[in-house]
Every structure is written in structure tokens, then in C-alpha cells.
Design a protein around this motif. Sequence first.
Motif, mmCIF file in Angstrom:
data_model
loop_
_atom_site.group_PDB
_atom_site.id
_atom_site.type_symbol
_atom_site.label_atom_id
_atom_site.label_comp_id
_atom_site.label_asym_id
_atom_site.label_seq_id
_atom_site.Cartn_x
_atom_site.Cartn_y
_atom_site.Cartn_z
ATOM 1 N N HIS A 7 0.847 -1.192 0.000
ATOM 2 C CA HIS A 7 0.000 0.000 0.000
ATOM 3 C C HIS A 7 0.880 1.239 0.000
ATOM 4 O O HIS A 7 1.843 1.333 0.752
ATOM 5 C CB HIS A 7 -0.911 0.007 1.225
ATOM 6 N N PRO A 8 0.553 2.236 -0.775
ATOM 7 C CA PRO A 8 1.361 3.461 -0.800
ATOM 8 C C PRO A 8 1.201 4.233 0.504
ATOM 9 O O PRO A 8 0.154 4.203 1.146
ATOM 10 C CB PRO A 8 0.789 4.231 -1.986
ATOM 11 N N SER A 9 2.290 4.916 0.826
ATOM 12 C CA SER A 9 2.233 5.729 2.038
ATOM 13 C C SER A 9 1.433 6.989 1.761
ATOM 14 O O SER A 9 1.150 7.346 0.611
ATOM 15 C CB SER A 9 3.651 6.091 2.478
ATOM 16 N N SER A 10 1.081 7.707 2.844
ATOM 17 C CA SER A 10 0.290 8.928 2.675
ATOM 18 C C SER A 10 1.068 9.983 1.907
ATOM 19 O O SER A 10 0.497 10.752 1.112
ATOM 20 C CB SER A 10 -0.122 9.471 4.052
ATOM 21 N N SER A 11 2.388 10.042 2.110
ATOM 22 C CA SER A 11 3.184 11.039 1.365
ATOM 23 C C SER A 11 3.230 10.716 -0.109
ATOM 24 O O SER A 11 3.179 11.621 -0.964
ATOM 25 C CB SER A 11 4.599 11.106 1.948
ATOM 26 N N GLU A 12 3.332 9.409 -0.443
ATOM 27 C CA GLU A 12 3.334 9.017 -1.848
ATOM 28 C C GLU A 12 1.995 9.323 -2.486
ATOM 29 O O GLU A 12 1.923 9.802 -3.632
ATOM 30 C CB GLU A 12 3.660 7.527 -1.985
ATOM 31 N N MET A 13 0.904 9.040 -1.764
ATOM 32 C CA MET A 13 -0.417 9.338 -2.306
ATOM 33 C C MET A 13 -0.585 10.839 -2.492
ATOM 34 O O MET A 13 -1.192 11.296 -3.457
ATOM 35 C CB MET A 13 -1.516 8.806 -1.376
ATOM 36 N N GLU A 14 -0.018 11.642 -1.566
ATOM 37 C CA GLU A 14 -0.154 13.092 -1.671
ATOM 38 C C GLU A 14 0.587 13.633 -2.889
ATOM 39 O O GLU A 14 0.126 14.564 -3.564
ATOM 40 C CB GLU A 14 0.374 13.737 -0.387
ATOM 41 N N LYS A 15 1.724 13.023 -3.226
ATOM 42 C CA LYS A 15 2.495 13.479 -4.382
ATOM 43 C C LYS A 15 1.850 13.041 -5.687
ATOM 44 O O LYS A 15 1.808 13.791 -6.666
ATOM 45 C CB LYS A 15 3.920 12.931 -4.295
ATOM 46 N N SER A 16 1.376 11.783 -5.715
ATOM 47 C CA SER A 16 0.826 11.259 -6.964
ATOM 48 C C SER A 16 -0.591 11.757 -7.231
ATOM 49 O O SER A 16 -0.957 12.014 -8.369
ATOM 50 C CB SER A 16 0.828 9.722 -6.937
ATOM 51 N N SER A 17 -1.387 11.891 -6.192
ATOM 52 C CA SER A 17 -2.787 12.318 -6.378
ATOM 53 C C SER A 17 -3.151 13.325 -5.294
ATOM 54 O O SER A 17 -3.835 12.997 -4.309
ATOM 55 C CB SER A 17 -3.732 11.112 -6.309
ATOM 56 N N PRO A 18 -2.651 14.559 -5.409
ATOM 57 C CA PRO A 18 -2.896 15.548 -4.352
ATOM 58 C C PRO A 18 -4.363 15.893 -4.158
ATOM 59 O O PRO A 18 -4.764 16.318 -3.081
ATOM 60 C CB PRO A 18 -2.103 16.771 -4.838
ATOM 61 N N SER A 19 -5.174 15.700 -5.188
ATOM 62 C CA SER A 19 -6.597 16.044 -5.055
ATOM 63 C C SER A 19 -7.469 14.852 -4.702
ATOM 64 O O SER A 19 -8.699 14.988 -4.604
ATOM 65 C CB SER A 19 -7.095 16.678 -6.369
ATOM 66 N N GLN A 20 -6.850 13.699 -4.487
ATOM 67 C CA GLN A 20 -7.641 12.500 -4.189
ATOM 68 C C GLN A 20 -8.317 12.651 -2.837
ATOM 69 O O GLN A 20 -7.724 13.136 -1.874
ATOM 70 C CB GLN A 20 -6.743 11.264 -4.208
ATOM 71 N N VAL A 21 -9.550 12.224 -2.777
ATOM 72 C CA VAL A 21 -10.328 12.301 -1.533
ATOM 73 C C VAL A 21 -10.297 10.939 -0.846
ATOM 74 O O VAL A 21 -10.544 9.908 -1.486
ATOM 75 C CB VAL A 21 -11.774 12.731 -1.811
ATOM 76 N N VAL A 22 -10.001 10.964 0.433
ATOM 77 C CA VAL A 22 -9.994 9.727 1.225
ATOM 78 C C VAL A 22 -10.941 9.912 2.398
ATOM 79 O O VAL A 22 -11.312 11.032 2.761
ATOM 80 C CB VAL A 22 -8.576 9.383 1.718
ATOM 81 N N HIS A 23 -11.327 8.801 2.966
ATOM 82 C CA HIS A 23 -12.208 8.827 4.155
ATOM 83 C C HIS A 23 -11.354 8.617 5.414
ATOM 84 O O HIS A 23 -10.686 7.595 5.551
ATOM 85 C CB HIS A 23 -13.274 7.735 4.048
ATOM 86 N N TYR A 24 -11.374 9.635 6.259
ATOM 87 C CA TYR A 24 -10.653 9.550 7.520
ATOM 88 C C TYR A 24 -11.685 9.576 8.637
ATOM 89 O O TYR A 24 -12.302 10.609 8.912
ATOM 90 C CB TYR A 24 -9.671 10.716 7.667
ATOM 91 N N LYS A 26 -15.103 9.354 9.836
ATOM 92 C CA LYS A 26 -16.388 9.553 9.170
ATOM 93 C C LYS A 26 -16.361 10.750 8.226
ATOM 94 O O LYS A 26 -17.397 11.142 7.695
ATOM 95 C CB LYS A 26 -17.493 9.756 10.226
ATOM 96 N N LYS A 27 -15.175 11.325 8.050
ATOM 97 C CA LYS A 27 -15.072 12.514 7.217
ATOM 98 C C LYS A 27 -14.346 12.192 5.917
ATOM 99 O O LYS A 27 -13.437 11.367 5.882
ATOM 100 C CB LYS A 27 -14.318 13.622 7.969
ATOM 101 N N VAL A 36 -2.489 15.355 8.183
ATOM 102 C CA VAL A 36 -2.364 16.370 9.246
ATOM 103 C C VAL A 36 -3.225 16.008 10.447
ATOM 104 O O VAL A 36 -2.804 16.124 11.604
ATOM 105 C CB VAL A 36 -2.728 17.755 8.692
ATOM 106 N N SER A 37 -4.450 15.563 10.187
ATOM 107 C CA SER A 37 -5.348 15.176 11.289
ATOM 108 C C SER A 37 -4.777 14.003 12.074
ATOM 109 O O SER A 37 -4.848 13.968 13.310
ATOM 110 C CB SER A 37 -6.728 14.820 10.729
#
Length: 375
Positions: A7-24, A26-27, A36-37
Motif C-alpha cells: 500500500h502506498p504511504s500517505s506522502s506518496e499518495m499526496e504526491k501522486s494524487s494531491p486532489s484525491q479524496v480519502v475517508h478519515y 467519518k469525514k 495532518v489530522s
Amino acid sequence: ASPGPAHPSSSEMEKSSPSQVVHYGKKAMSVKGARVSAQDELRVLVRSNRYLKERGLVAQAIVASASLTFLLGVLTLLRSWLDGQAALRSRERFIAVFEQLRRSLTRRLTLYSFALAITMSLIAGYCAFWMVANFDEGGIFAVVVISPVGWAIYALIRSILGLLRRRDILNEVPPELLGRELSRSAAPALWRWVDTLAAKLNALPPEHIVVGLTESFFVTSQAMTLRPEGKTITGRILHFPLAFASLMSQDEVASVLGHELAHFSGQDTEYSLRLQPLYAAMMRNVETFLVVDEENEMHFLKAPALALAIFTTEQLQAAARYWERERELVADAVACKLINAQTAARALLRVVALSSTVDQHIGQAQRSGTNDIID
């Protein structure tokens, strides 16, 4: 089996898909926002777990201290009940129980109160550790809890120290009696009469005769401080009430004196000489615990110890009433033999009837500020 895809790390996901929406939780949020949260929550978790080991030790100490306090309370109740049962077996055992309680009752109450104070201190300590660990996240509100707890501990310890300071002088403060002592030279006829009555009863004569107005006939073996003179007398004391005696015949007064002097005869002598001071001392112990540090507003903190004190005195008062009734019946029989049963009964009835009248007149005189008590 080949390992699954990493699984990609959060930093890798942030670089590759900065606009991707994830569920953290219930948000739904961006990858960066979720990271950050998560970091914020991790910092809160780390801070809130500071002093975790210390808080665990304090929690264990709270359980141990509370258990000890509970055990002390149960043992005190059991011991008081056993003392009460033992006091009913014989007069000798009754006196022995009072002698033991005079030395131990205050100590029992103080020990229980001290254990309670330790438990409350530990609770305050646990709250303090939590407040320090969570100060930035609203731990300051723990002060609302710790402040009254701390004040309660201070008030309870202050009461305990005040009781300990007064414990050594409890038995040195005799009760007060409004009256004046009559020496043999001041009232030789009265002394001769009382000595004759004591000789007929084979009783020990009084060592002091005190005349007064506010009390009825009684004898005592405990020290008394006479007011307003301030003189302290010890030994066998006979109180001779002028207000009662002036409204009774000589035979009636003799019958009442015979009843009182009977307490200085036979086995009742040792009982009167030993038990009365012991009983008075024990009750002063309890009363002192009730009123110590009266300016302290935290009276409710002493409620558990006061409940133990009341339970103990109730157990012994039941035995005291039993033996006192036995003593009074014996003294009544002696009074009947001294003159006759009819005179003894009439004297007893007159004393009872006069008690409320004399108290009423004395109360009126006190309220009006006059010295005229009986018109």
C-alpha cells in the motif's frame, strides 16, 4: 505465496494524487488533510499518555487505600458491637470495656479519618497527573475538581490534628457545676445528719457537700469544677439542691439521700468510683470529636468517622442503661428500708413533679435577669 501489493504511504499518495479524496474516520478529506489530522491526534495521544505509569501506580494506591479504609470501618463497627455485647455480661466486664475505650476510641476514629484523608489525597494526585498531561486540551478544568478536593483534604487533616492536640487533655477537664461547697464547720448539723444516714446504710459518707439550685439530688465520684468560684473538687460528692429540699419534708429528703448514698455502698462503690469518670471521659472524647475545629465548614468530611462514633456510643449506652437500671433498683430498695416505702415513693414523685417547675422558675429568672427564683 507471493506477498500482496504494497500500500502506498500517505506522502506518496499526496504526491501522486494531491486532489484525491480519502475517508478519515467519518469525514471525507484530501490526503494531506487526513495526514495532518492523524499527526495531530497522534500528538494528543502521546501527550495524554504522559505520566501513564505514574497514574497507574496512583490508581493502584487508590484502590488499596480505599479498601483499607473500608476494612478499618468494618472492623471498627464489629469491634464496637462486640464491646457492647461483652459489656452486658457483667459489671466488671462493663467497666473493663469502658477503661479500654477511654484509651482507644479517639485513636480508632483518628486512624479511620487519617485513612480517609490519604484516599482523598491519592484521588487528588491522580487528577493532578491527568491535568498536567491534558493541560492543552482542557485539562485546566480539572482544577474545578482538584481545588475542592484539596480544600477538603486540608480541612480533614486540620480536624485530625486539632483532635490529636486535644486528646491528651480530654480527661483533665472536669465538668462544671453551679453551686457552693459547704464545709463541716459551715454546716455541722447537715454534715452530722448525712453522716448518720450513711452509717445506717453502711455506705461511705460523701467527702464534699455542694449546695445548688439548678440540679436535683445526685452523687458523683468524678471531679467537678464549681461555678462561679472556679474551684475543682475530687472524691465522693453529694449535691444538695436547696430548691427541691425546701419543698420536701425531712423524711422525704432523707429517703432521697438514702437512695443517693446507696451508690456509695457495697459493690456499687467501685462501680460509682470507677465507671462514672470513665463514662464521662469517653463521652467527652466523642463530643470533642464532634465539635473540634468548629470554624471548619467541611463538617460533612467527618461524617463517616462520626457515624462510627455514634454507633460505638449507642452500643455501650445500651449496656449502660441496663446496669444503671439495676443500680437504681437496688438504691430504691435501700431508700425504702431507710424510712418506709410510702415515704420513698412520695419523695420520688415529688422530685419528678418539682423538676419541671424548678427548671421553669430558673429559666424565667435567667431570662428576666432577676435573682428571685421561688416566690
